[in-house]
Design an enzyme around this catalytic site. Structure first.
Site, PDB file in Angstrom:
ATOM      1  N   ASP A 183      41.690  71.538  41.430  1.00  0.00           N
ATOM      2  CA  ASP A 183      42.077  70.247  40.888  1.00  0.00           C
ATOM      3  C   ASP A 183      42.088  70.387  39.358  1.00  0.00           C
ATOM      4  OD1 ASP A 183      41.405  66.939  42.193  1.00  0.00           O
ATOM      5  OD2 ASP A 183      42.688  67.603  40.555  1.00  0.00           O
TER       6      ASP A 183
HETATM    7  C1  GLC Z   1      44.157  64.788  39.566  1.00  0.00           C
HETATM    8  C2  GLC Z   1      43.812  64.501  41.011  1.00  0.00           C
HETATM    9  C3  GLC Z   1      44.596  65.295  42.017  1.00  0.00           C
HETATM   10  C4  GLC Z   1      45.978  65.590  41.469  1.00  0.00           C
HETATM   11  C5  GLC Z   1      45.795  66.501  40.270  1.00  0.00           C
HETATM   12  C6  GLC Z   1      47.125  66.966  39.684  1.00  0.00           C
HETATM   13  O1  GLC Z   1      43.007  64.864  38.798  1.00  0.00           O
HETATM   14  O2  GLC Z   1      42.441  64.605  41.377  1.00  0.00           O
HETATM   15  O3  GLC Z   1      44.634  64.530  43.221  1.00  0.00           O
HETATM   16  O4  GLC Z   1      46.769  66.215  42.465  1.00  0.00           O
HETATM   17  O5  GLC Z   1      45.001  65.882  39.265  1.00  0.00           O
HETATM   18  O6  GLC Z   1      47.764  65.961  39.033  1.00  0.00           O
END
Ligand code: GLC
Length: 712
Positions: free
Chosen positions: A287
């Site tokens: 993440d």
């Molecule tokens: C965010 C979210 C995740 C998302 C990622 C990319 O922090 O937790 O669900 O896919 O960043 O944008």
């Protein structure tokens, strides 16, 4: 699936250590604009109110986006996140393919959570349709639009079981039940990936957030998760496993820890369970910034140790924390990370690029395709169907709904005409001007209406939340309605006119006053681009509501976490003082899981249950005793009343959506393998007890009919 291991090995043998590390790096477009701050900081400034959404949009528009092109040419970028336009995607791809030594193509990821440009209801809303065919169709539509804009991978479906309504991200998944999240996730994986990832309209499904992100303590986002292995396996892991079994080719580990080990560096989770036990050979991508944040967790002294632990645990790609690009080569040179571990991570990424066909076809879209793909009439029609099927009729005293089209309605509440609020959380490709709000829907339907007009025949109170009150980093300790909305409802009730409440929200809300006093309540969630049209379809009877709640609605915030598959305790309730309850709140929900009314009436009768060859056969008769045709979701639950570990009072095991005309009846049949009734004993052995089981059937988790069956 074709085998690319030979090509992968040949390519790895050509790659330098730096080129291998470059494949692990995923960049986001960082903004160098008036604030000279990063994209993430700009987001923070918007979310904490230092700049308005409009200001944020202006800055996004004016700020020069830095795509790290120098690093790209140097072979230090393997992927991008958050680029959703064909021209930019193709420009960067051209640099990767033509200006780097080995010409390895990029993979572009994007958050296509509930539609790309044609935004459909938030996942929590769509899950209330209880219709896997619909979930797959809207995913297929999203894939066509997103891939036209250059997207190769979506960071979806999110299948985090969420039992605490305070958590803002309950809006992004399929609610509190593991089976529903699993079926929802499988449908999305099929829809996103299609039957061949090489096709130009197919995109990789990256299932998230692995694992148990929805179990954060106190409903607070990113918070610790601590539970028994029994509970983790019985209540949280199944949806991810179901998505892996459906062929999902990527997984995003969650921000949270599990029992003290953050998912990003959790070797048991990413290697032993995911790869060895489940046989997953796709790619894991962290993440955003999650690897670096392991320092904050307290599991790594610095970014270098975080990178080391993440690589050794089985995390392939680093989303924007820059720890791999900084430290991975040095970790391999010092032999703290074996080259074989690095090669495995790079191989997972290269395999995905081969499966997507990017080596022979790196430009899977162009600007002509992109322009033609967006917001077609067919897609809008599907978005409208999904919105109608997502809506849940919570209450309809005196059959006040559907309204006659000849009445004049008074519309109250700012979100009746706020187009941008209809998209809900995580609709980053959406444009407010694409959305039909309620007042526009009324106009489109030719209904006489007036804003804030108490002299009208029927008064519609639009209540609930703004879209930024749910989604990421949007937990709420108090999920009740704001005072001004309660005051509005009281004012409207005082007129003596019929009042209808329409809820736009991204989570269950504690609405005891509205539930008690307003005769008709329609839960609309954040319905997407066709919000206003779909609402009028339901409010004025062109469509009968059929949605069923996939989350429990508590009566008070203090009841959270509240969910139907709870344990009974030794003192479940009754007249005695000494029972499991609150002194200052009810112990039951306001609206239970599985609840949802129709404009017709359904009756359940004669539940019969038999067992043969280790399969339970259940049959129940459903009849439409009302005056309109309608859809009903028949739900089958079970309970193991005497086990070696206590079991929930009910567990959903099957459901079927049935369409019946007035006066029509149907016998709905279910088959349930006895092995589905099992659980983990104290020593983590999966077991299925012999003995009596209770089977329930009905239109909600308060299922009307029950029958006992003896197994073994
Ligand atoms: C965010 C979210 C995740 C998302 C990622 C990319 O922090 O937790 O669900 O896919 O960043 O944008």
């Amino acid at each position: 699936m074709e085998n690319y291991e030979k090509q992968i090995r040949e390519l790895l043998d050509k790659m330098t250590l730096e080129e291998k590390v470059g494949q692990l790096q995923q960049c986001g477009p960082s903004l160098v604009g008036a604030f000279e701050v990063s994209f993430e900081e700009l987001l923070d400034m918007m979310f904490d109110g230092r700049i308005s959404q409009e200001e944020f949009g202006r800055l996004m528009g004016t700020a020069k986006q830095d795509f790290h092109e120098e690093n790209l040419r140097a072979g230090k970028v393997g992927s991008y996140n958050g680029i959703g336009d064909a021209a930019t995607v193709n420009r960067l791809q051209k640099i990767a393919v033509e200006e780097t030594r080995l010409g390895i193509p990029l993979i572009f990821g994007y958050d296509v959570i509930h539609g790309f440009r044609t935004v459909t209801p938030i996942p929590l809303g769509e899950s209330c349709a209880w219709e896997p065919e619909l979930w797959e169709k809207t995913a297929r539509m999203a894939a066509k639009e997103a891939t036209a804009a250059g997207v190769h991978m979506t960071f979806a479906p999110m299948v985090d079981v969420a039992k605490d309504a305070r958590w803002g991200r309950v809006s992004e998944g399929a609610g509190e039940d593991a089976l529903l999240n699993g079926l929802y996730g499988q449908a999305k994986v099929r829809g996103f990936q299609g039957d061949d990832l090489k096709k130009n309209d197919a995109m990789v499904a990256c299932v998230k957030h692995f694992a148990a992100y929805g179990a954060g303590e106190a409903g607070r986002d990113y918070n610790r998760v601590d539970m028994s292995m029994q509970r983790l396996h019985e209540e949280y892991l199944a949806p991810y496993k179901m998505c892996v079994d459906a062929g999902a080719r990527a997984i995003m580990p969650a921000f949270n820890d599990i029992n003290g080990v953050p998912c990003s560096v959790n070797k048991w989770l990413l290697n032993d369970l995911l790869r060895k036990e489940w046989g997953f050979n796709g790619m894991t991508v962290s993440d955003a910034n999650a690897i670096a944040e392991c320092v904050n967790h307290g599991i790594a002294a610095d970014g270098r140790e975080a990178a080391k632990k993440a690589l050794l645990a089985g995390m392939d790609m680093d989303m924007t924390s820059n720890t791999y690009i900084q430290y991975a080569a040095d970790l391999v040179r010092s032999r703290e990370v074996p080259m074989a571990v690095l090669d495995r991570a790079v191989a997972d990424i290269l395999r995905l690029k081969f499966e997507l066909g990017l080596f022979e076809n790196p430009y899977k879209t162009d600007e002509q395709r992109e322009a033609a793909a967006m917001l077609t009439a067919e897609d809008r029609a599907l978005a409208r169907e999904a919105a109608v099927k997502s809506m849940v009729l919570l209450k309809n005293e005196g059959d006040i709904l559907p309204l006659s089209k000849n009445v004049k309605v008074g519309v109250f509440g700012k979100n009746a005409s706020e187009k941008g609020e209809m998209t809900g959380a995580w609709a980053i490709g959406a444009k407010p001007e694409d959305c039909v709000c309620l007042t526009e829907g009324l106009a489109n339907a030719g209904i006489a209406y007036a804003v804030d007009d108490e002299t009208a025949d029927v008064l519609i109170a639009v209540l609930g939340e703004n879209k930024d009150q749910s989604g990421e980093a949007a937990s709420r300790a108090d999920i009740s309605l704001p005072e001004e909305q309660i005051a509005l409802v009281k004012r409207l009730l005082a007129t003596g006119k019929p009042v209808v409440a329409v809820l736009f929200n991204g989570r269950p809300l504690a609405i005891p006053f509205v539930a008690e006093n307003v005769p008709a309540i329609l839960e609309a969630w954040h319905p997407g681009v066709e919000a206003g049209n779909a609402l009028c379809d339901v409010l004025f009877g062109d469509c009968s509501p059929s949605g069923k709640l996939t989350v429990t609605f508590p009566a008070a915030s203090g009841q959270c976490p509240m969910y139907y598959a709870h344990m009974n305790t030794g003192r479940p309730g009754g007249k005695s003082k000494f029972t499991s309850k609150y002194l200052d709140a009810p112990v039951n929900p306001l609206f239970p899981f599985g609840h949802g009314l129709s404009y017709t009436r359904f009756a359940y009768e004669s539940l019969t249950v038999t067992v043969e060859n280790q399969v339970i056969h259940a049959a129940v008769t459903l009849s439409n005793s009302g005056s309109r045709e309608g859809d009903e979701v028949v739900q089958l639950y079970f309970r193991d009343p005497a086990a070696d570990r206590v079991r929930p009072v009910k567990q959903l095991k099957a459901f079927r959506k049935v369409h019946l005309c007035p006066g029509e009846a149907a016998t709905v049949r279910f088959e349930l393998p006895v092995t589905e009734l099992g659980y983990y004993d104290w020593n983590m052995n999966y077991c299925v007890d012999n003995g009596t089981y209770r089977i329930f059937a009905g239109g909600s988790s308060e299922a009307e009919l029950e029958a006992d069956i003896i197994i073994g």
